[in-house]
Write an enzyme that holds these catalytic residues in place. Structure first.
Site, mmCIF file in Angstrom:
data_model
loop_
_atom_site.group_PDB
_atom_site.id
_atom_site.type_symbol
_atom_site.label_atom_id
_atom_site.label_comp_id
_atom_site.label_asym_id
_atom_site.label_seq_id
_atom_site.Cartn_x
_atom_site.Cartn_y
_atom_site.Cartn_z
ATOM 1 N N CYS A 219 -117.011 39.275 -31.569
ATOM 2 C CA CYS A 219 -116.707 37.840 -31.721
ATOM 3 C C CYS A 219 -116.123 37.497 -33.087
ATOM 4 O O CYS A 219 -115.178 36.710 -33.189
ATOM 5 C CB CYS A 219 -117.958 37.007 -31.448
ATOM 6 S SG CYS A 219 -119.419 37.562 -32.343
ATOM 7 N N HIS B 27 -119.251 30.419 -34.988
ATOM 8 C CA HIS B 27 -119.140 31.154 -36.246
ATOM 9 C C HIS B 27 -118.100 30.499 -37.158
ATOM 10 O O HIS B 27 -117.134 29.908 -36.684
ATOM 11 C CB HIS B 27 -118.663 32.592 -35.993
ATOM 12 C CG HIS B 27 -119.667 33.476 -35.343
ATOM 13 N ND1 HIS B 27 -120.974 33.116 -35.125
ATOM 14 C CD2 HIS B 27 -119.540 34.743 -34.854
ATOM 15 C CE1 HIS B 27 -121.613 34.115 -34.539
ATOM 16 N NE2 HIS B 27 -120.769 35.118 -34.358
#
Lengths: 327, 327
Positions: free
Chosen positions: A121, A234
């Site tokens: 990711c 994130h």
């Protein structure tokens, strides 16, 4: 990541499926799950013929499960899109971000069993922003510091962050089951194991996967991966060194034209990307785009990137890979 | 920062004071504050003779107050240790971290009015770790990403983070008075104003103050300053480029010998510095010390630094400066 995230993305993108089969370990087999006017019964992925007739198999159950069961899916002719790290660095397996390196899977055909790997990711989120700039000015070195959400460690980690926060606010000691230390009102080095060179596995994924995705063995990358008490998106502070000059206005134009990227870069009102703002969104957001003062000749930029770890960092990217197989 | 933080540090270090005078704006004058077996009455700092007989005046009330009232203190013969940014870049004013550049204030004498400036908290925390390495191998470039606590924006910001967190957990909209957006379970670009070059003021403090403290106009620094939902200690991911080679074992030895620095770098158990662990501590903690893979010839290191923003980032550093004046 839960199968329900895949289903949400499949539904929201009107993915043209003929039929859906939900496979899981024996333990979960028999559970029932509603999806788009139907109810599905989860089946045992280890049962004989589990993958019969499957064109595309989306795997998202960790490296061990992928290593054990992906070969059966491939043998039965399915194209496996694997979210785990099991096959990412296998030279036979394309590692793909559709907006970045679709050419890597040009040889993969529906009906001919194969594996396509979904990158980590943090790598996906970083490269969504860095690649358009790399195409223009060639990145020679990249220094990344991450601000990673609880979701990367799973739903139980998100629950633990919430529970710990309630506990700390109530003056109680925080429950530490998933993480070994207090996460509420704290940050800590990513919990991935530390390797011999002092980097943790998450950081080395960013180093190695970037080289593979860009097909550039020489690109220099260093990363420091940190968990912050945020739920599901994130953030990354990315310092870029280029071979060619690239001024910030041109960089902004390039990013504005980039697919899957949204610019949030409002200096007067101090509005830039935040994890909260990109949560549940498809696009990766980029802001704080500015010429790096520490490099000469406009050969450096600093940017700040946020992306939904579950969406573009996992489920969305995998479903996009599946969509490419249908083209 | 509150005066009580100064008093705590003065008390814990047995600072050899003859007497203490608490000065504040007219609004706070008359308030009573207990300290070490006595009770003090806060006096108006604008009153005539407010600084009469004062040897050392610790200022910590923002740039405006310092600019307005420090001259009176200096005129009456006091040495002002100023926590604000008002005089930091004044070429006549030493900008001092006692462990880093004590020589900068060698000419300052008690009884001869002068100003000594306390650097920005992020600068202090970064340079506490970077300077010992800089002395050995000369830093030529530094890329910093910060993870900054609420305390940097004051006690009201810490309260707002707590309140917002309670609200979000209860499913309510968060109260945004101090910050313009949700801070609970979120991170965002530091709220300091953005300058013409795209950096915010906090970042430019790190760039400029580092050059002044190291007395090195050529050192290249870039910084990205981010707020994280943590109460009172800052963290920083620091990438260092050196002129000379410096291997990580030597770096660790150097940092182990450095005053005011604690190493927390336990790779097998994944234990590294956290803001929580350094809260209310004097030392700056350094960990994740590793050779930067993206640089050749061992000319780079990555480190992760945490320090209490209120303690070493402000009150402690100022009191240490005062202690040096007594030597």
């Amino acid at each position: 990541m839960k199968a329900t995230e895949f289903l949400r993305v499949i539904s929201s993108r009107d993915f043209p499926y003929r039929s859906i089969r939900l496979l899981a370990s024996e333990r979960s087999a028999g559970k029932r799950l509603p999806f788009e006017d139907r109810e599905y019964t989860v089946q045992d992925l280890a049962a004989p013929g589990a993958f019969d007739g499957v064109d595309i198999a989306l795997f998202s159950a960790g490296g061990g499960v992928s290593r054990k069961h992906a070969p059966a899916a491939v043998a039965s002719g399915a194209v496996v899109v694997d979210n785990s790290s099991a096959f990412r660095m296998d030279p036979e397996v394309p590692l793909v971000i559709p907006e970045v390196n679709p050419e890597a899977m040009a040889h993969v055909r529906l009906g001919q069993g194969a594996i396509v790997a979904n990158p980590n990711c943090s790598t996906i989120i970083c490269l969504m922003a860095a690649t358009p700039l790399h195409r223009y000015a060639k990145v020679v070195r990249m220094v990344v510091s991450t601000y990673q959400a609880a979701s990367g460690a799973g739903a139980a980690a998100m629950e633990e962050l919430k529970l710990q926060t309630q506990e700390v606010l109530a003056g109680k000691a925080p429950t530490c089951n998933i993480f070994s230390q207090q996460y509420a009102f704290n940050i800590f080095s990513h919990n991935a194991p530390i390797l011999e060179n002092g980097y943790n596995e998450e950081e080395m994924k960013m180093v190695k996967e970037t080289r593979k995705i860009w097909n550039d063995k020489d690109v220099k990358v260093t990363a420091t991966c940190i968990r912050v008490p945020v739920m599901r998106a994130h953030a990354e502070s990315v310092n870029l060194q280029f071979e060619k000059s690239l001024d910030e206005d041109t960089a902004r134009e390039i990013l504005r034209a980039a697919e899957g990227v949204t610019i949030i870069d409002d200096r007067p009102s101090n509005r830039f990307p935040t994890p909260l703002e990109v949560s549940d969104k498809d696009d990766v957001a980029v802001g704080r785009i500015r010429q790096d003062l520490s490099q000469d000749d406009n050969k450096g930029l600093d940017i700040f990137v946020c992306g939904d770890q579950i969406r573009k960092g996992a489920a969305l990217n995998a479903v996009q890979i599946a969509e490419m197989l249908l083209k």
